[in-house]
Design an enzyme around this catalytic site. Sequence first.
Site, PDB file in Angstrom:
ATOM      1  N   HIS A 160       0.950  -1.263  -0.030  1.00 61.51           N
ATOM      2  CA  HIS A 160       0.095   0.036  -0.012  1.00 61.51           C
ATOM      3  C   HIS A 160       0.920   1.239   0.054  1.00 61.51           C
ATOM      4  CE1 HIS A 160      -3.799  -2.134   0.593  1.00 61.51           C
ATOM      5  NE2 HIS A 160      -3.090  -2.839   1.206  1.00 61.51           N
ATOM      6  N   GLU A 209      -7.294   0.294  -5.908  1.00 70.57           N
ATOM      7  CA  GLU A 209      -6.829  -1.038  -5.632  1.00 70.57           C
ATOM      8  C   GLU A 209      -5.921  -1.555  -6.637  1.00 70.57           C
ATOM      9  OE1 GLU A 209      -8.776  -4.227  -3.712  1.00 70.57           O
ATOM     10  OE2 GLU A 209     -10.338  -2.802  -2.622  1.00 70.57           O
ATOM     11  N   CYS A 218     -11.568  -0.913   1.172  1.00 67.95           N
ATOM     12  CA  CYS A 218     -10.372  -1.759   1.230  1.00 67.95           C
ATOM     13  C   CYS A 218      -9.910  -1.828   2.736  1.00 67.95           C
ATOM     14  CB  CYS A 218      -9.158  -1.215   0.428  1.00 67.95           C
ATOM     15  SG  CYS A 218      -7.687  -2.119   0.284  1.00 67.95           S
ATOM     16  N   GLY A 221      -6.193  -1.764   3.159  1.00 68.59           N
ATOM     17  CA  GLY A 221      -5.868  -0.242   2.772  1.00 68.59           C
ATOM     18  C   GLY A 221      -6.145   0.548   4.146  1.00 68.59           C
TER      19      GLY A 221
HETATM   20  N1  LIG Z   1      -6.586  -5.488  -4.744  1.00 73.80           N
HETATM   21  C1  LIG Z   1      -5.723  -6.115  -3.482  1.00 73.80           C
HETATM   22  C2  LIG Z   1      -6.414  -7.245  -2.829  1.00 73.80           C
HETATM   23  C3  LIG Z   1      -7.625  -6.815  -2.184  1.00 73.80           C
HETATM   24  C4  LIG Z   1      -7.501  -5.901  -0.990  1.00 73.80           C
HETATM   25  C5  LIG Z   1      -8.985  -5.135  -0.419  1.00 73.80           C
HETATM   26  N2  LIG Z   1     -10.125  -5.629  -1.311  1.00 73.80           N
HETATM   27  C6  LIG Z   1      -9.071  -5.318   0.950  1.00 73.80           C
HETATM   28  O1  LIG Z   1     -10.174  -5.286   1.518  1.00 73.80           O
HETATM   29  O2  LIG Z   1      -7.970  -5.471   1.650  1.00 73.80           O
HETATM   30  C7  LIG Z   1      -4.350  -6.415  -3.932  1.00 73.80           C
HETATM   31  O3  LIG Z   1      -4.282  -6.679  -4.955  1.00 73.80           O
HETATM   32  O4  LIG Z   1      -3.310  -6.161  -2.811  1.00 73.80           O
END
Ligand SMILES: N[C@H](CCC[C@H](N)C(=O)O)C(=O)O
Length: 274
Positions: A160, A209, A218, A221
Amino acid sequence: MEFLKMHGLGNDFVVVDEITNPSLANQSLPELGRKICDRRFGIGADGLVLLLPSSKADFRMRIINSDGSEAEMCGNAIRCVARYYVEKYKPTKRSLAVETLAGIIKPEVLENNLVRVDMGRPILKPQEIPVAVEEEPVNIPIEVLGQKFYFTAVSMGNPHAVIFVDSLAKIELEKIGPAIETHPLFPRKTNVEFVEIENSKKVKVLVWERGAGATLACGTGASAVVVAGRILGHLTEAVEVILPGGSLFINWNFGESVYMTGPAEIVFRGEYYL
Ligand SMILES: N[C@H](CCC[C@H](N)C(=O)O)C(=O)O
């Protein structure tokens, strides 16, 4: 293929229980993820989430982004699969251990569809995030499309880039998001969070994302935002993270696990024709 459509604050997933009958074993998951997540030609979702057997936890979770890439962890999805598992298998305990590519993550299913997750400790070493800087990845300048930002990099198993700004209103997420997601500083790309501070206990966040684009929420996140905010001295231990889809409640003390609390909803059950 039977599935459940679930979401955490509008971050939505197609959930497939492969614990008892692994029907997808010989499918290409990246291709299947792209097809299933397509909002016109498929079911439509931010991700495809599989529950699988595990020899070292209650079960294993795999998360495939809508672009077909596999993520190490997903905070909203783990709340969803924890709620599903407790309601389907009725284990004696409501605290679970879930094997992920980010390690063993521990969700606890509470009352009224809330789930509290021990997200594990944040990863802050540049080479482990990964981010291509030598120094501590705090307030690192980055210039994209003629605009300069300062990011703090944090991994919750997935990378992140957290950027504090005066106002979210000025952020052109669809332009700046992908430019940072795919920036050469991030060898495995990155999720991007833009943060506007209300006060030391409340922040507003927009998320772009990795592998999924702009989402309504997220979980990893929100966790990374509070870790970065505490490192920078902006935030206290318990923070409400307000996302477009709603609020997640995050707790973190230096050296300890991040705890995330939020909802997990089941919308419908369906059958997908492979
Ligand atoms: N797209 C993110 C995974 C989903 C994370 C997000 N949907 C959450 O709730 O943590 C990645 O490739 O790291």
